[in-house]
Design an enzyme around this catalytic site. Sequence first.
Site, mmCIF file in Angstrom:
data_model
loop_
_atom_site.group_PDB
_atom_site.id
_atom_site.type_symbol
_atom_site.label_atom_id
_atom_site.label_comp_id
_atom_site.label_asym_id
_atom_site.label_seq_id
_atom_site.Cartn_x
_atom_site.Cartn_y
_atom_site.Cartn_z
ATOM 1 N N GLU A 1 -21.414 5.021 53.617
ATOM 2 C CA GLU A 1 -21.332 3.698 52.770
ATOM 3 C C GLU A 1 -22.925 2.988 52.991
ATOM 4 O O GLU A 1 -23.144 2.296 52.136
ATOM 5 C CB GLU A 1 -20.270 2.702 53.796
ATOM 6 C CG GLU A 1 -18.823 3.046 53.353
ATOM 7 C CD GLU A 1 -18.492 2.979 51.800
ATOM 8 O OE1 GLU A 1 -18.641 2.336 50.949
ATOM 9 O OE2 GLU A 1 -18.123 4.460 51.471
ATOM 10 N N TRP B 1 -24.817 4.352 50.427
ATOM 11 C CA TRP B 1 -24.613 3.917 48.856
ATOM 12 C C TRP B 1 -25.192 2.642 48.735
ATOM 13 O O TRP B 1 -26.050 2.304 47.768
ATOM 14 C CB TRP B 1 -23.066 3.563 48.952
ATOM 15 C CG TRP B 1 -22.348 4.783 48.093
ATOM 16 C CD1 TRP B 1 -21.416 5.613 48.819
ATOM 17 C CD2 TRP B 1 -22.090 5.196 46.714
ATOM 18 N NE1 TRP B 1 -20.886 6.356 48.051
ATOM 19 C CE2 TRP B 1 -21.460 6.134 46.733
ATOM 20 C CE3 TRP B 1 -22.901 4.527 45.912
ATOM 21 C CZ2 TRP B 1 -20.918 6.796 45.532
ATOM 22 C CZ3 TRP B 1 -22.632 5.228 44.433
ATOM 23 C CH2 TRP B 1 -21.604 6.478 44.260
ATOM 24 N N TRP C 1 -16.159 -5.840 23.865
ATOM 25 C CA TRP C 1 -15.155 -6.678 24.941
ATOM 26 C C TRP C 1 -14.554 -7.731 24.379
ATOM 27 O O TRP C 1 -15.010 -8.491 23.263
ATOM 28 C CB TRP C 1 -16.163 -7.249 26.044
ATOM 29 C CG TRP C 1 -17.100 -6.409 26.689
ATOM 30 C CD1 TRP C 1 -18.332 -6.147 26.666
ATOM 31 C CD2 TRP C 1 -16.600 -5.224 27.601
ATOM 32 N NE1 TRP C 1 -18.974 -5.112 27.431
ATOM 33 C CE2 TRP C 1 -18.233 -4.524 28.373
ATOM 34 C CE3 TRP C 1 -15.484 -4.653 28.105
ATOM 35 C CZ2 TRP C 1 -17.808 -3.416 28.893
ATOM 36 C CZ3 TRP C 1 -15.508 -3.686 29.231
ATOM 37 C CH2 TRP C 1 -16.803 -3.119 29.568
ATOM 38 N N ASN D 1 -12.459 -3.245 50.086
ATOM 39 C CA ASN D 1 -13.193 -2.414 49.307
ATOM 40 C C ASN D 1 -12.324 -1.916 48.199
ATOM 41 O O ASN D 1 -12.810 -1.601 47.075
ATOM 42 C CB ASN D 1 -14.066 -1.506 49.830
ATOM 43 C CG ASN D 1 -15.394 -1.032 49.064
ATOM 44 O OD1 ASN D 1 -16.011 -1.824 48.253
ATOM 45 N ND2 ASN D 1 -15.246 0.176 48.985
ATOM 46 N N TRP E 1 -17.803 -6.467 32.162
ATOM 47 C CA TRP E 1 -18.232 -6.381 33.461
ATOM 48 C C TRP E 1 -18.941 -7.594 34.117
ATOM 49 O O TRP E 1 -18.907 -7.710 35.336
ATOM 50 C CB TRP E 1 -18.667 -5.024 33.838
ATOM 51 C CG TRP E 1 -20.100 -4.583 33.370
ATOM 52 C CD1 TRP E 1 -20.015 -4.046 32.154
ATOM 53 C CD2 TRP E 1 -21.188 -5.070 33.770
ATOM 54 N NE1 TRP E 1 -21.547 -3.693 31.806
ATOM 55 C CE2 TRP E 1 -22.244 -4.376 32.559
ATOM 56 C CE3 TRP E 1 -21.719 -5.490 34.741
ATOM 57 C CZ2 TRP E 1 -23.695 -4.555 33.012
ATOM 58 C CZ3 TRP E 1 -23.084 -5.721 35.033
ATOM 59 C CH2 TRP E 1 -24.207 -5.320 34.130
ATOM 60 N N TRP F 1 -19.408 -3.103 40.169
ATOM 61 C CA TRP F 1 -19.079 -3.271 38.935
ATOM 62 C C TRP F 1 -19.360 -2.294 37.719
ATOM 63 O O TRP F 1 -18.427 -2.076 37.046
ATOM 64 C CB TRP F 1 -19.479 -4.767 38.356
ATOM 65 C CG TRP F 1 -18.488 -5.591 39.032
ATOM 66 C CD1 TRP F 1 -18.768 -6.256 40.067
ATOM 67 C CD2 TRP F 1 -17.197 -5.887 38.435
ATOM 68 N NE1 TRP F 1 -17.744 -7.201 40.483
ATOM 69 C CE2 TRP F 1 -16.667 -7.006 39.252
ATOM 70 C CE3 TRP F 1 -16.455 -5.729 37.334
ATOM 71 C CZ2 TRP F 1 -15.519 -7.539 39.148
ATOM 72 C CZ3 TRP F 1 -15.070 -6.254 37.246
ATOM 73 C CH2 TRP F 1 -14.850 -7.094 38.165
#
Length: 432
Positions: free
Chosen positions: A256, A259, A287, A322, A340, A363
């Site tokens: 993590e 990331w 969208w 998460n 998004w 996102w």
Amino acid sequence: MKKITLFWFRRDLRTDDNTALFYALQQETAVLPLFIFDRNILDILEDRTDARVHFIHQKITELKAFFEQKGSSMLIKYGIPEEVYKDLMNEFDIQAVYTNRDYEPYAKTRDGQIEAMLKAKNIPLLSFKDQVIFEPGEILNGSGEFYKVFTPFSKNWLEKFKQTKTQPLSEPNWKNLANTHSLPDITLKEMGFEPSSIEIPSSIADQDIIRHYDETRNFPAQKGTTRLGIHLRFGTISVRKLALIASRLNDTYLNELIWREFYMMILAYNPQVVNKAFKPAYDQIPWRNNEQEFKAWCEGKTGYPIVDAGMRELNATGYMHNRVRMIVASFLTKHLLIDWRWGEAYFAKKLLDFELASNNGGWQWAAGTGTDAQPYFRVFNPDSQTEKFDKDLRYIKKWIPELGTNSYPKPIVDHKFARTRAIDTYKKALEQ
């Protein structure tokens, strides 16, 4: 005028294992710590009880008290950084400014402007790596380019981490702090803010949670994550110390942290991702952006319990688990076909641990527009996610006491219909 070296606190609000502070205190000129409440950031915040501002204010108060115990103090300013520095250069004979690097687009622009101002007066700005183990540019592929995919990046990262044997710094030389009387404080009220009632999680890394992180992290009803996000964001803990703990106890937790650095690297090399899809073709998606549906999502009233529980947790606490973040982001972008960027902006306002690179990366991953994107045809099913990760509805019932009554709304959209619509919309847009 008094000769001083300034140490400029930003995203490193601690005195232990703070790289630039450690090196500033090694040179001869007396060091005066500085923090600027930056109006370029604060003036655009809508919520005047923003818990993050309250948290930073508390940390600055604690830091100032620490330096005063050492016979020094701390300069606390509120304003536009360039204007603050203009005043400081008139007030002090500044020999150098020490600070830790920040990789976000605004920070890089601001630091470039300050560096140019200081350089014009022959004052060096000395910056150091501190909020990451490896900064953008340190982990590159065989061609010397940044990685666009996480897995090879993480392998290279881990290899380098083993080789470099990262260690925290020793205790700084506090004797080199400037000997000064107490300097003025700035209150929240003076900056137009009020205290927040939102609780901030502890900055202590719970080693038991880290040890079992891979087993517990996906279940929102359990206390299975460390909640250290806000402390990493503002540097109230050392990422070096945390990475060393993680490397001993749990590879999944360490992953993590990797990331986090992957997304920082992506943002540093691709500042356009702040407003555009990492994969440009995905900017063609039409969208729907239905405002009523977006409002229902924000308020936790979509009729999908796991989505609504997550949004209510976020609104009440500034935190969302998460696994649930992935579910609510997928729901907004796929089920409702809402941009998004709308969801990302809402998270940016609400999350205590909001950090631009990770928020943007997460996102874009959920929307299928990012680097390691889940393919656009993968649409999370909120019911099967509930079955897997909150089977007994403990998490859901905590946040939706009216579940099963007439006051809980019907689903805003049918899952099967929404899934087909999302896949068709993406496919058509990408074929153009």
